[in-house]
Design an enzyme around this catalytic site. Sequence first.
Site, mmCIF file in Angstrom:
data_model
loop_
_atom_site.group_PDB
_atom_site.id
_atom_site.type_symbol
_atom_site.label_atom_id
_atom_site.label_comp_id
_atom_site.label_asym_id
_atom_site.label_seq_id
_atom_site.Cartn_x
_atom_site.Cartn_y
_atom_site.Cartn_z
ATOM 1 N N GLN A 127 -14.148 40.054 -21.070
ATOM 2 C CA GLN A 127 -13.287 41.686 -21.634
ATOM 3 C C GLN A 127 -14.042 41.827 -22.165
ATOM 4 O OE1 GLN A 127 -10.211 41.756 -19.392
ATOM 5 N NE2 GLN A 127 -11.602 40.117 -18.255
ATOM 6 N N ALA A 181 -1.398 44.642 -20.572
ATOM 7 C CA ALA A 181 -2.244 43.798 -19.962
ATOM 8 C C ALA A 181 -3.805 45.266 -20.481
ATOM 9 C CB ALA A 181 -2.672 43.089 -18.847
ATOM 10 N N HIS A 182 -4.401 43.389 -20.178
ATOM 11 C CA HIS A 182 -5.265 45.039 -19.616
ATOM 12 C C HIS A 182 -5.632 46.132 -19.017
ATOM 13 C CE1 HIS A 182 -7.595 41.651 -16.731
ATOM 14 N NE2 HIS A 182 -6.601 42.452 -16.111
ATOM 15 N N ASN A 183 -6.576 47.267 -19.437
ATOM 16 C CA ASN A 183 -6.761 48.370 -19.084
ATOM 17 C C ASN A 183 -5.212 49.073 -18.943
ATOM 18 O OD1 ASN A 183 -9.501 46.276 -17.802
ATOM 19 N ND2 ASN A 183 -10.340 48.746 -18.827
#
Length: 351
Positions: free
Chosen positions: A200, A241-243
């Site tokens: 990531q 979560a991511h983004n």
Amino acid sequence: MGNKTEKSLSELAEYLDAELVGNPDHRISGIADLQCASASELSFINQESYLQHLPQSKTGAVILNSDFADKYAGNKLIVANTYLAYAKVSVLFESLSVLPTGIHPSAVVASSADIDPSAAIGANCVIGEHARIGRGVRIYSGVSIGDRAHIDDNTLIHPNVVIYHGVCIGKNGIIHSGTVIGSDGFGFAPSRDGWKKIHQLGAVIIGNNVEIGSNCSIDRGALGDTIIHDGVIIDNLVHIAHNVKIGKRSAIAGCVGIAGSANIGENCTVAGAVAINGHISIADNSHFHGGTIVTKGNCEPGVFASTAPMQEVKKWRRSSVRYTQLDEMSNRIRQLEKQLTTLLATNSVEN
């Protein structure tokens, strides 16, 4: 903060821009609810149901609005918005212990870290290479701040928070204990040899005036950044979560999960235990009831809910069985509709 605060009612009235009825010299040293308040404590009423407690209350003064003012003969501060006034006055009686300015001897701070002299770094903190800590920042014990992280002015970080490398946190923020910001998003590629980790490479960017509750987990972006805009408030035990992107002044309640790359608009409210699918967009001014499962985005603001309400267990079991029969029932209804249409057409021809 941390010192014993005492204010006269006249001082509180000026601070709140309130109309004072009663003794201006009466001293207040804290806030309590009507049932428990003493003569040195302040209470507030923002709902009619609380009026029943007034006759027995020993409170020193009450914050209320003009609609309720004639219901109480004691000291009172009359305001337009009682809950907002309560929020404003609460800061005067904050009891959080004072953290001395400077760096505690037990802290481990990289030589390349840039820490403003007015900042306060508590015991056993670890601050990484090229990290930047702004003016008036307070970092309580056991906090870990990674390389190149940036904490802007007047942000408060409670004990045992972990802030990974490259994370940026704006001004006047509050982050509660146990929260982790910048951990890896859940990214893996399947292969014949098992799951292959996708590193990531993004960061987490948090705006100004953001408060994040305890034991939250906010993942860094896979390529771009996870972004939480100004004025957002997040309760305990939330996973982002991511983004994910969360718009200005949105509020996220406890136990919410937001999957990767979801885009939450401005001024949204997400009640407890809501689950939001990834890669969807939520319009500004959208509001979700507790437990809602959000599987698709929306283009227009509104109020949304899902899941069945609580039922007596026997009824719930019957309803669950019927739910599994819906597809069969739908097919039967369509067949009956066709038969009825054919029958009506035959009758029409015969007549």
